[in-house]
Design a protein around this motif. Sequence first.
Motif, short mmCIF file in Angstrom:
data_model
loop_
_atom_site.label_atom_id
_atom_site.label_comp_id
_atom_site.label_asym_id
_atom_site.label_seq_id
_atom_site.Cartn_x
_atom_site.Cartn_y
_atom_site.Cartn_z
N VAL A 36 88.08 125.81 45.17
CA VAL A 36 86.84 124.97 45.50
C VAL A 36 86.97 123.99 46.41
CG1 VAL A 36 84.97 123.33 44.42
CG2 VAL A 36 86.12 125.12 43.23
N GLN A 37 86.06 123.94 47.43
CA GLN A 37 86.26 123.17 48.69
C GLN A 37 85.17 122.27 48.85
OE1 GLN A 37 86.94 124.68 52.84
NE2 GLN A 37 88.96 123.74 52.61
N LEU A 38 85.07 120.85 48.77
CA LEU A 38 83.83 120.32 48.90
C LEU A 38 83.63 119.59 50.43
CD1 LEU A 38 83.84 118.17 45.34
CD2 LEU A 38 82.69 120.29 46.23
N GLY A 39 82.46 119.59 50.90
CA GLY A 39 82.27 119.34 52.33
C GLY A 39 81.39 118.03 52.63
N LYS A 40 80.43 118.02 53.21
CA LYS A 40 79.75 116.87 53.87
C LYS A 40 78.49 116.86 52.77
CE LYS A 40 77.76 120.12 57.28
NZ LYS A 40 77.50 120.29 58.67
N LEU A 41 78.10 115.54 52.99
CA LEU A 41 76.73 115.12 52.18
C LEU A 41 75.56 115.89 52.83
CD1 LEU A 41 75.44 113.20 49.75
CD2 LEU A 41 75.02 111.82 51.65
N LEU A 42 74.81 116.42 51.90
CA LEU A 42 73.54 117.07 52.51
C LEU A 42 72.23 116.62 52.13
CD1 LEU A 42 74.52 120.84 51.51
CD2 LEU A 42 74.82 119.94 53.68
N TYR A 43 72.32 115.92 50.98
CA TYR A 43 71.09 115.14 50.57
C TYR A 43 71.23 113.99 49.74
CZ TYR A 43 66.82 114.45 47.59
OH TYR A 43 65.63 113.97 47.07
N ALA A 44 70.62 112.82 50.00
CA ALA A 44 70.74 111.70 49.27
C ALA A 44 69.18 111.44 48.45
CB ALA A 44 71.13 110.48 50.23
N GLY A 45 69.22 111.10 47.45
CA GLY A 45 68.00 110.81 46.79
C GLY A 45 68.02 109.78 45.72
N LEU A 46 67.08 108.86 45.54
CA LEU A 46 67.02 107.72 44.49
C LEU A 46 65.65 107.68 44.11
CD1 LEU A 46 68.49 105.31 43.27
CD2 LEU A 46 67.69 103.97 45.34
N ASP A 47 65.79 107.65 42.87
CA ASP A 47 64.38 107.49 42.02
C ASP A 47 64.42 106.10 41.36
OD1 ASP A 47 61.97 107.60 40.69
OD2 ASP A 47 62.52 109.46 39.52
N GLN A 48 63.60 105.23 41.87
CA GLN A 48 63.17 103.82 41.20
C GLN A 48 61.90 103.76 40.53
OE1 GLN A 48 63.83 101.71 45.18
NE2 GLN A 48 65.51 100.66 44.11
N GLY A 49 61.54 104.71 39.94
CA GLY A 49 60.25 104.59 39.06
C GLY A 49 59.07 104.73 40.20
N LYS A 50 58.51 103.59 40.45
CA LYS A 50 57.30 103.70 41.28
C LYS A 50 57.62 104.10 42.77
CE LYS A 50 55.21 100.16 38.65
NZ LYS A 50 54.44 98.69 38.73
#
Length: 494
Positions: free
Chosen positions: A295-309
Amino acid sequence: MFLRSDHELQFAGGASARSFGRMEAPARAATLGDRLQLRFPHFELAPDLGSQIGSREWWRGAATCAALLAVGWMLSPGIGRPIRAAVPAALDGRDWEEARAQAFGARALGATSGMRMAATAGVRPLADTPERPILELTATLGNGGGLAGVLKRSGVGAEDAARAVALIGSRVSPGELNPGTRLDITLGRRETKAQPRPLEKLAFRARFDLALELARAEGGLALKPIPIAIDHTPLRVQGRVGSSLYHAARAAGAPAKAVEAYIKSLSTRVPMGRVGGNDRFDIIIERQRAETGEVQLGKLLYAGLDQGKRSVRLLRWEEGSKVQWYDPKGIGQRRGGMTMPINGRLTSNFGWRVHPLLRFRRLHKGLDIAAPTGTPIRAAADGVVARAGRAGGYGNFVKLNHNGGLATGYGHMSRIAVRAGQRVRQGSVIGYVGSTGISTGPHLHYELWKNGAAVNPRSVSLASVQQLSGEDLRRFKATYARLMAVPTGAAKAD
């Protein structure tokens, strides 16, 4: 049973002192000790010298002890006189060699272990030693050594090594071979020891999706590429922030570099101080899984943060060599112009006012923005640090020079994170909010100068917003939809 104290015999059980361990009648005592004990019940040959010190009985015991010591000294053989013993005869010649071979000792001093028999008349020296018909070796590609050098050091002849490098170079570039690549080498039989062994087989992993194998056929060495099937399904990691966003993401299975990139991209849209323990993070990372199990992991594709509202969703988008982050609508990060150094509450505008501490009216040459102590202060635009240090009522102060005759100042910092002469990028941390100098509480005093004159920072246009359109927007939305369909690939950090 009874106990004897310093004064008399005392009972410790149900039997009397006379009847315990002795005959009841004096006439039946058979030994001299018994008769003396019956006649002198308080007499002891070796009294306790720790009690009744100075009494007649104590002096008698001391004299007895001294007499015993004197008798022992007179009977002793003497001190310092050696005890003679038989000395073995010295060994020499063959006896010495045999004894030395059977002895144990330090090899650094020339000792040997075990017995070695001397050669007899039946021993004949070999004219030639036999060789293994095939040698199987393992070598590792190092830094800067090159494939040809590794093969030669492993015993491959120069001609076979050059032929192998040429065949491999027709498939992959030598620069693609990573240091640490393992080479499985098989060397065949040679006619004489004066020539190198022929290369029979060479196998190694050239790329993550390709293995190469060289084998000797009738016409010489031949190259056989072995493609490796790769699954490119990304890795999705989700969980609750808890006490630490970094540690929660790492515990959920995200690699350290991806978590660092996630926090960096997220900080451009939401202050890290506003991330709560009940917020949910969503991370998608490039992943390649080979059919062989690696298994080879690469770059970050998506960044999400759910703070409710409120939620933040950012997708990585590459335009040539530049990397941008866009929300699901294709709206990117602000570019150009100036950005506010911190997100906070505006407590004082640019203009004339009565100073809250000095109590007289004067021009307030900047903006006061309240924020908690330690909040990162970021550069409003690209520039060079003109000053970093203490500056009177400004406290800890940083001044940046920008293009077009503009300069910005940042006062009352708790700590400065740059030095004079340093070049900074827009958004780089230059210090942290504090209350140094003449200040009523933790806040940032932000000033802007144009050609040396103070101007209202709010009069300068802020950064422009980049937005995708047309074909780029269509491809962007298709990529976003595909990533949102990726299932969670690691355990949720709840």
